[in-house]
Motif scaffolding. Structure first.
Motif, mmCIF file in Angstrom:
data_model
loop_
_atom_site.group_PDB
_atom_site.id
_atom_site.type_symbol
_atom_site.label_atom_id
_atom_site.label_comp_id
_atom_site.label_asym_id
_atom_site.label_seq_id
_atom_site.Cartn_x
_atom_site.Cartn_y
_atom_site.Cartn_z
ATOM 1 N N VAL A 7 4.636 29.100 -19.997
ATOM 2 C CA VAL A 7 4.650 30.552 -20.167
ATOM 3 C C VAL A 7 5.174 30.905 -21.550
ATOM 4 O O VAL A 7 4.605 31.736 -22.261
ATOM 5 N N LEU A 8 6.248 30.267 -21.953
ATOM 6 C CA LEU A 8 6.838 30.559 -23.259
ATOM 7 C C LEU A 8 5.913 30.164 -24.402
ATOM 8 O O LEU A 8 5.747 30.917 -25.360
ATOM 9 N N TRP A 9 5.310 28.991 -24.303
ATOM 10 C CA TRP A 9 4.417 28.533 -25.366
ATOM 11 C C TRP A 9 3.187 29.425 -25.481
ATOM 12 O O TRP A 9 2.728 29.721 -26.579
ATOM 13 N N VAL A 47 4.133 37.648 -28.550
ATOM 14 C CA VAL A 47 5.435 38.252 -28.854
ATOM 15 C C VAL A 47 5.590 38.445 -30.355
ATOM 16 O O VAL A 47 6.025 39.504 -30.820
ATOM 17 N N ALA A 60 4.264 33.138 -26.763
ATOM 18 C CA ALA A 60 4.984 33.238 -28.034
ATOM 19 C C ALA A 60 4.161 33.895 -29.149
ATOM 20 O O ALA A 60 4.678 34.773 -29.851
ATOM 21 N N VAL A 118 7.744 26.132 -18.926
ATOM 22 C CA VAL A 118 7.730 26.208 -20.379
ATOM 23 C C VAL A 118 6.361 26.659 -20.888
ATOM 24 O O VAL A 118 6.258 27.242 -21.971
ATOM 25 N N LEU A 160 2.489 38.464 -19.985
ATOM 26 C CA LEU A 160 3.461 37.692 -19.202
ATOM 27 C C LEU A 160 3.037 37.557 -17.746
ATOM 28 O O LEU A 160 3.090 36.465 -17.179
ATOM 29 N N THR A 185 0.049 35.227 -17.449
ATOM 30 C CA THR A 185 0.425 33.838 -17.673
ATOM 31 C C THR A 185 1.199 33.276 -16.486
ATOM 32 O O THR A 185 0.928 32.161 -16.026
#
Length: 117
Positions: free
Chosen positions: A64-66, A72, A69, A62, A97, A100
């Motif tokens: 990576v997403l935080w 993005v 974001a 998670v 990406l 990270t």
């Protein structure tokens, strides 16, 4: 978990604005400028993700997403305003990406090796 996510989101704003946005918005004099900007972006996300993977043990995917974001959001917003930078935006997102993912992976491996020894 949510507090960690918010911390990572706040930290992710810094490279998203100062590296990703500047790469898309700034004028370049050639390929060397983009290579430098992409290298700095990669290193910044690698470093932040390494620290997150090393310090916090649970919820690693998670992170990576935080962290990514804000990048993005910046890329999608700017590409809708200036469609001619779409390729640069895709490149910046890919670099963020990869940096990270690699940072979280190396950070967690380093933490697990430090625990075992």
């Amino acid at each position: 978990m949510v507090v960690r996510g918010l911390i990572l989101l706040a930290v992710g704003v810094v490279p998203a604005f100062f590296l990703v946005f500047v790469t898309l918005f700034g004028d370049s004099s050639g390929l060397g400028d983009y290579a430098l900007a992409y290298g700095m972006t990669f290193f910044a996300y690698l470093l932040v993700a390494f620290v997150a993977g090393f310090v916090w043990d649970e919820g690693r995917p998670v992170y990576v997403l935080w962290l990514v974001a804000p990048a993005v959001i910046v890329i999608v917003w700017y590409v809708t305003q200036e469609p001619q930078v779409t390729v640069l935006g895709i490149g910046s997102l890919a670099i963020a990406l990869v940096g990270t993912l690699l940072g979280v992976f190396v950070g967690t491996r380093t933490r697990s090796r430090a625990r075992s020894s």
